[in-house]
Design an enzyme around this catalytic site. Sequence first.
Site, PDB file in Angstrom:
ATOM      1  N   HIS A 104       0.352   9.035   0.118  1.00 10.04           N
ATOM      2  CA  HIS A 104      -1.018   9.536  -0.067  1.00 10.04           C
ATOM      3  C   HIS A 104      -1.204  10.717   0.890  1.00 10.04           C
ATOM      4  CE1 HIS A 104      -1.546   5.145  -0.845  1.00 10.04           C
ATOM      5  NE2 HIS A 104      -2.552   5.457  -1.619  1.00 10.04           N
ATOM      6  N   ASP A 107      -1.874   9.537   4.325  1.00  8.88           N
ATOM      7  CA  ASP A 107      -0.760   8.910   5.060  1.00  8.88           C
ATOM      8  C   ASP A 107      -0.005   9.966   5.846  1.00  8.88           C
ATOM      9  OD1 ASP A 107      -1.308   6.782   3.359  1.00  8.88           O
ATOM     10  OD2 ASP A 107       0.385   7.225   2.030  1.00  8.88           O
ATOM     11  N   GLU A 235      -3.238   3.052 -12.073  1.00  5.62           N
ATOM     12  CA  GLU A 235      -2.629   1.803 -11.587  1.00  5.62           C
ATOM     13  C   GLU A 235      -3.592   0.631 -11.769  1.00  5.62           C
ATOM     14  OE1 GLU A 235      -0.575   2.218  -7.814  1.00  5.62           O
ATOM     15  OE2 GLU A 235      -1.092   0.155  -7.293  1.00  5.62           O
ATOM     16  N   GLU A 271       1.859  -2.985 -10.855  1.00  6.27           N
ATOM     17  CA  GLU A 271       2.226  -3.625  -9.582  1.00  6.27           C
ATOM     18  C   GLU A 271       2.198  -5.147  -9.734  1.00  6.27           C
ATOM     19  OE1 GLU A 271       0.524  -1.821  -6.131  1.00  6.27           O
ATOM     20  OE2 GLU A 271       0.367  -3.726  -5.067  1.00  6.27           O
ATOM     21  N   HIS A 274      -0.895  -6.975  -8.344  1.00  6.16           N
ATOM     22  CA  HIS A 274      -2.094  -6.713  -9.138  1.00  6.16           C
ATOM     23  C   HIS A 274      -2.063  -7.527 -10.424  1.00  6.16           C
ATOM     24  CE1 HIS A 274      -2.468  -2.446  -7.129  1.00  6.16           C
ATOM     25  NE2 HIS A 274      -2.453  -3.437  -6.257  1.00  6.16           N
ATOM     26  N   ASP A 299       5.091  -0.466  -8.995  1.00 10.40           N
ATOM     27  CA  ASP A 299       4.940  -0.702  -7.564  1.00 10.40           C
ATOM     28  C   ASP A 299       5.508  -2.090  -7.349  1.00 10.40           C
ATOM     29  OD1 ASP A 299       3.913   1.688  -6.842  1.00 10.40           O
ATOM     30  OD2 ASP A 299       1.956   0.945  -6.196  1.00 10.40           O
ATOM     31  N   ASP A 310      -4.337  -9.301  -2.123  1.00  8.38           N
ATOM     32  CA  ASP A 310      -3.183  -8.422  -2.285  1.00  8.38           C
ATOM     33  C   ASP A 310      -2.300  -8.504  -1.040  1.00  8.38           C
ATOM     34  OD1 ASP A 310      -1.880  -6.545  -3.802  1.00  8.38           O
ATOM     35  OD2 ASP A 310      -3.187  -4.879  -3.289  1.00  8.38           O
ATOM     36  N   ASP A 312       0.903  -8.019  -0.824  1.00  5.77           N
ATOM     37  CA  ASP A 312       1.892  -6.923  -0.812  1.00  5.77           C
ATOM     38  C   ASP A 312       3.163  -7.273  -0.047  1.00  5.77           C
ATOM     39  OD1 ASP A 312       0.407  -5.185  -2.377  1.00  5.77           O
ATOM     40  OD2 ASP A 312      -0.500  -4.138  -0.689  1.00  5.77           O
ATOM     41  N   ASP A 342       5.668  -0.741  -2.795  1.00  5.46           N
ATOM     42  CA  ASP A 342       4.291  -0.832  -2.296  1.00  5.46           C
ATOM     43  C   ASP A 342       4.187  -2.197  -1.612  1.00  5.46           C
ATOM     44  OD1 ASP A 342       1.675  -0.587  -1.730  1.00  5.46           O
ATOM     45  OD2 ASP A 342       0.989  -0.192  -3.765  1.00  5.46           O
TER      46      ASP A 342
HETATM   47  C1  XUL Z   1      -3.508  -0.741  -3.516  1.00  2.00           C
HETATM   48  C2  XUL Z   1      -2.349  -0.033  -4.051  1.00  2.00           C
HETATM   49  C3  XUL Z   1      -2.207   1.379  -3.617  1.00  2.00           C
HETATM   50  C4  XUL Z   1      -1.730   2.287  -4.697  1.00  2.00           C
HETATM   51  C5  XUL Z   1      -1.713   3.741  -4.304  1.00  2.00           C
HETATM   52  O1  XUL Z   1      -3.606  -2.047  -3.920  1.00  2.00           O
HETATM   53  O2  XUL Z   1      -1.554  -0.592  -4.747  1.00  2.00           O
HETATM   54  O3  XUL Z   1      -1.362   1.411  -2.525  1.00  2.00           O
HETATM   55  O4  XUL Z   1      -0.442   1.955  -5.103  1.00  2.00           O
HETATM   56  O5  XUL Z   1      -2.963   4.200  -3.936  1.00  2.00           O
HETATM   57 CO    CO Z   2       0.202   0.022  -5.602  1.00  2.00          CO
END
Ligand code: XUL
Ligand code: CO
Length: 440
Positions: A104, A107, A235, A271, A274, A299, A310, A312, A342
């Site tokens: 991003h 970032d 996304e 993702e 998600h 992702d 989330d 992750d 991600d």
């Molecule tokens: C948030 C997410 C983000 C996107 C990019 O849940 O997945 O990191 O992938 O903005």
């Molecule tokens: Co993501």
Amino acid sequence: MNAASEFFTIRTPIAYGGAQASTPLAFRWYDKDRVVRGRRLEDHLRFAVCYWHSFCWPGLDPFGGETFLRPWHHGSDAMAQARAKADVAFELFHLLDVPFFAFHDADAAPEGRTLAESVANLNAIADVFEQKMATAKVRLLWGTANLFSHRRYMAGAATNPDPEIFTYAAGQVRAALEVTHRLGGQNYVLWGGREGYETLLNTDIGRELDQLGRFVSLVVEHKHKIGFKGPILIEPKPKEPTKHQYDFDVATCYGFLQRYDLLKDVKLNIEQNHAILAGHSFQHEVALAEALGVFGSLDINRGDDLLGWDTDQFAMNVSELVLVFHEILNRGGFTSGGLNFDAKIRRQSIDPDDLIHAHVGSMDACARAFLAAADMLDAGVLTAPLAERYKGWAGAEGRAILAGQHSLADLADRAMGSGFDPQPRSGRQEYLESLVNRYV
Ligand code: XUL
Ligand code: CO
């Protein structure tokens, strides 16, 4: 400061050592040059390290502050810190020997006092990236803009009730898209970070969807104007940070793209975490996106089945990944997309080398699953029974029905005819599950 070469204890890139490798840090399944179904494993999997979780998140959670104490988070010169962060990031890309990364705007470079200052900071760090990429192997899988962290975006970016916030977001996205283009990015991602609502008491849902449709259309127009060839990816995510996110899941995103006439230019970045937050499986979301022609990229991560947020985590779940890669490979594999990590190491994983272990372990889990999926496809383990199950639709009668050659009355007359008595057939689920288990 250029302490990148001293940040990790590892000094040389991780190599493939085979399943019996004796060192803890070796690829056991990810043999990047191995050719599978006509492509090198590296070109199939297209791994990307993400900037935000690996280099920006300091290990905080809602109950406590940073645990990682990264040197570039401590200092007074924000641009010097951004450069030190880039040094370590490129060191990790090198050690992992990954072909891609993703970031991003926020970032990479610090926010300035004005948008113009933020854009200047971003461009200065993009110069640093460009210089490093001139000699490094790593390429940019995608870039994106952070339209959710700053307080100005608390009520959304494109879906904000204030058109001036929409305008600010447009300024940020133009810069991020142009930097992505300059760095040779293969896709541009729009995650609707706070495009959603907390309560319908203060939300005009139809108006906000129109705003989002307009915003994505503007990004598509600009992409064509500057000659950016890659797709725009949105996304899906059902909730978090808002109670309801407009990009809820693949089906919802498809409906949105169709309504705003965006299907030609926009695909989806799916993702795992998600998908399960939306009450689906990862395989479901990938299979549906493939079926609807909107599959773009992944992702790759893993949520916790017992937690409704989330998390992750790094994907290590081989049996789930096999079925996902089976879907993707069966449709020919990635084009512009890839596997973006991600994913974040756990808050207690405070050794710099934990970043390496996480990526290597997950790359291996993906490679192992991918190889199993390729074996399954070669042997037609699932594709042959599937073709058999639907063979009636491939025959003359099935094709005539789908081509609209029979009316409801035609079909009804045939069904009423003497001797017409179709019989149910087993779905053989347990048999298929045991076949899959032979490959996992
Ligand atoms: C948030 C997410 C983000 C996107 C990019 O849940 O997945 O990191 O992938 O903005
Ligand atoms: Co993501």
